[in-house]
Design an enzyme around this catalytic site. Structure first.
Site, PDB file in Angstrom:
ATOM      1  N   ASP A 102      39.610  44.790  38.204  1.00 51.70           N
ATOM      2  CA  ASP A 102      39.631  43.548  38.957  1.00 51.70           C
ATOM      3  C   ASP A 102      40.775  42.647  38.499  1.00 51.70           C
ATOM      4  O   ASP A 102      41.103  42.575  37.314  1.00 51.70           O
ATOM      5  CB  ASP A 102      38.292  42.831  38.742  1.00 51.70           C
ATOM      6  CG  ASP A 102      38.189  41.524  39.489  1.00 51.70           C
ATOM      7  OD1 ASP A 102      38.145  41.557  40.728  1.00 51.70           O
ATOM      8  OD2 ASP A 102      38.155  40.461  38.822  1.00 51.70           O
ATOM      9  N   GLU A 145      43.374  46.152  41.355  1.00 51.03           N
ATOM     10  CA  GLU A 145      43.433  45.149  42.412  1.00 51.03           C
ATOM     11  C   GLU A 145      44.611  44.215  42.118  1.00 51.03           C
ATOM     12  O   GLU A 145      44.444  43.155  41.524  1.00 51.03           O
ATOM     13  CB  GLU A 145      42.134  44.348  42.493  1.00 51.03           C
ATOM     14  CG  GLU A 145      42.125  43.337  43.636  1.00 51.03           C
ATOM     15  CD  GLU A 145      41.196  42.157  43.394  1.00 51.03           C
ATOM     16  OE1 GLU A 145      40.680  41.612  44.382  1.00 51.03           O
ATOM     17  OE2 GLU A 145      40.998  41.759  42.227  1.00 51.03           O
TER      18      GLU A 145
END
Length: 478
Positions: free
Chosen positions: A247, A271
């Site tokens: 993330d 990400e």
């Protein structure tokens, strides 16, 4: 060059096909007699052309319901997903967050509480208990699916208050068994966050200023990936996760992801939320990891929604630079709840976007809410079958205009390949193109039209796509 006679012949054959089709649809018995001039072609069994490629499922959406039952819900879907051509499931952050039973996990507190400790007002996580998660992982493995853990390394939440001399004020950076870390593993203090004795911040942008983990601190590295009992080793060796979705990787240097993967391996995707393809490529090079292709996502959004011009798809994408490192997608948990229309692809254009990513290179991700939507499910199943079979070989753009986009996958000696025809116009469209197939009947494997075609002895054919729709043409059953 196609002669006028060949074009005329092709149109006659095509018209005959439509007459036969209409006759069949209006016939009481719904079949052809033995003396029909041409039997309708049928689709090949695409499993004959298995190209080894598969698709990942993002197995959650924002604020999944009902609470405490999500792991059990997913367990019941594994067998169907495996049969549909999925080979990996990406789970939400599986451990306890500050928001307790309402947490989607992106406010991580205890990296080792998978739903077994009473803290933040609950024992189970929003998704269920540790036992339910372990059952889900076992079921996935028994069906040949890998399980991808969502890992949040940038920031923490839910710690106790303590005086922080580096900020000369109290901060919520005290994590122990009574302050957001009931597992007793990876206790933290202000020394493990920014600023600290080493530096004020990581190489990249800050996210949570007061609880931003310092990845240069040796004990943080030991607990994140280096030690035998680190998060990386525990998730892999004890929980049996097969890979990682990292993330907000803009919050720390790409060397962190590289070090993690060098230590434990497994599938990895970051990400890196950026629509600039060269920036994505640079992160891929520095981290060694795959990345979500936000450049492709934004080009699709621009082409289909904002500009309504398919020529936009000629722009840069990660999949065009590093196709083996690009994880393509149409929607995810963040884009679906974003009120900015430039950060999501409209409902009316989703299937066109999926047609694009599931016929081109890159590793496609299907969003749970889309696959479970009855308006999309049949079409997505068909596109996944296409992706896993005839979406093979080099890519060639045959035509690209404002309202039309035609792409050919060349296939191989044992694989016929395909032709994708996207049409965002308001009427049916036709276009004559050069195929790899001579004197061959073609059908639409996407199921968007019942028409069928015949190529001439040079491989040329006039293909079609319905209004605001697409078709995926390839050879019919012999």
């Amino acid at each position: 060059m196609k002669t006028s006679q060949q074009i005329s012949t092709n149109r006659i054959v095509y018209a005959l096909a439509w007459v036969l089709l209409l006759w069949a649809c209006n016939s009481d018995e719904q079949h052809y007699t033995t003396d029909a001039p041409e039997p309708l072609p049928v689709k090949s069994d695409l499993s004959r052309f298995d190209n080894g490629e598969r698709v990942m499922m993002q197995a959650f959406y924002w604020d999944v319901e009902p609470r405490f039952e999500w792991w059990t819900t997913l367990t019941g879907k594994i067998e169907d997903w495996a049969a549909s051509g999925i080979d990996r499931i990406w789970l939400p952050v599986a451990t306890k967050g500050q928001s307790g039973e309402y947490s989607m996990g992106y406010d991580p507190s205890d990296y080792f509480d998978f739903g077994e400790f009473d803290q933040h007002g609950t024992v189970p996580t929003r998704f269920g208990t540790r036992a339910q998660l372990e059952t889900l992982i076992r079921e996935a493995h028994q069906n040949g699916l890998e399980v991808i853990a969502d890992i949040v390394l940038n920031h923490n939440s839910g710690g106790g208050e303590e005086f922080n001399p580096y900020r000369n004020k109290n901060t919520y950076t005290h994590f122990d068994t009574t302050h957001g870390n009931a597992s007793g593993k990876f206790d933290r203090s202000y020394k493990d966050f920014h600023p600290n004795s080493l530096h004020d911040h990581d190489e990249e942008a800050l996210f949570f200023e007061e609880q931003d983990l310092c990845h240069h601190q040796p004990r943080v590295q030991e607990w994140l990936w280096k030690g035998e009992n680190s998060i990386a080793h525990y998730y892999k060796d004890h929980m049996k996760f097969d890979g990682w979705r990292f993330d907000y990787v803009k919050g720390f240097g790409p060397w962190v992801v590289k070090a993690w993967n060098d230590e434990v391996g497994g599938f990895s995707v970051g990400e890196y939320w950026d629509g600039n393809a060269p920036d994505l490529a640079q992160w891929v090079e520095d981290s060694g990891s795959r990345a979500f292709d936000f450049a492709c996502f934004y080009k699709l959004d621009e082409a289909l929604d904002r500009q309504k011009d398919l020529r936009v798809l000629s722009g840069d994408m990660l999949r065009k630079i590093y196709p083996d490192k690009a994880v393509t997608f149409v929607s995810n948990h963040d884009t679906e709840k974003d009120e900015n229309p430039e950060n999501n692809i409209s409902v009316t254009n989703k299937m066109l976007a999926y047609a694009y990513i599931l016929t081109h290179d890159g590793y496609p991700t299907i969003f749970y809410s889309d696959f479970e939507n009855t308006n999309y499910r049949t079409g997505l199943r068909a596109l996944i079958r296409i992706h896993n079979s005839i979406a093979s070989g080099d890519i060639e753009i045959l035509y690209q205009g404002e309202k039309e986009y035609i792409m050919k996958r060349h296939g191989s000696e044992d694989n016929p390949g395909l032709i994708l025809y996207m049409n965002i116009g308001t009427s049916n469209r036709q276009h004559t193109v050069s195929s790899n197939w001579k004197n061959t009947k073609l059908v639409d494997y996407a199921g968007r039209t019942n028409a069928w075609l015949i190529t001439d002895d040079q491989g040329q054919v006039t293909i079609e796509a319905p209004a605001h729709n697409f078709a995926v043409w390839s050879v019919s059953e012999e």
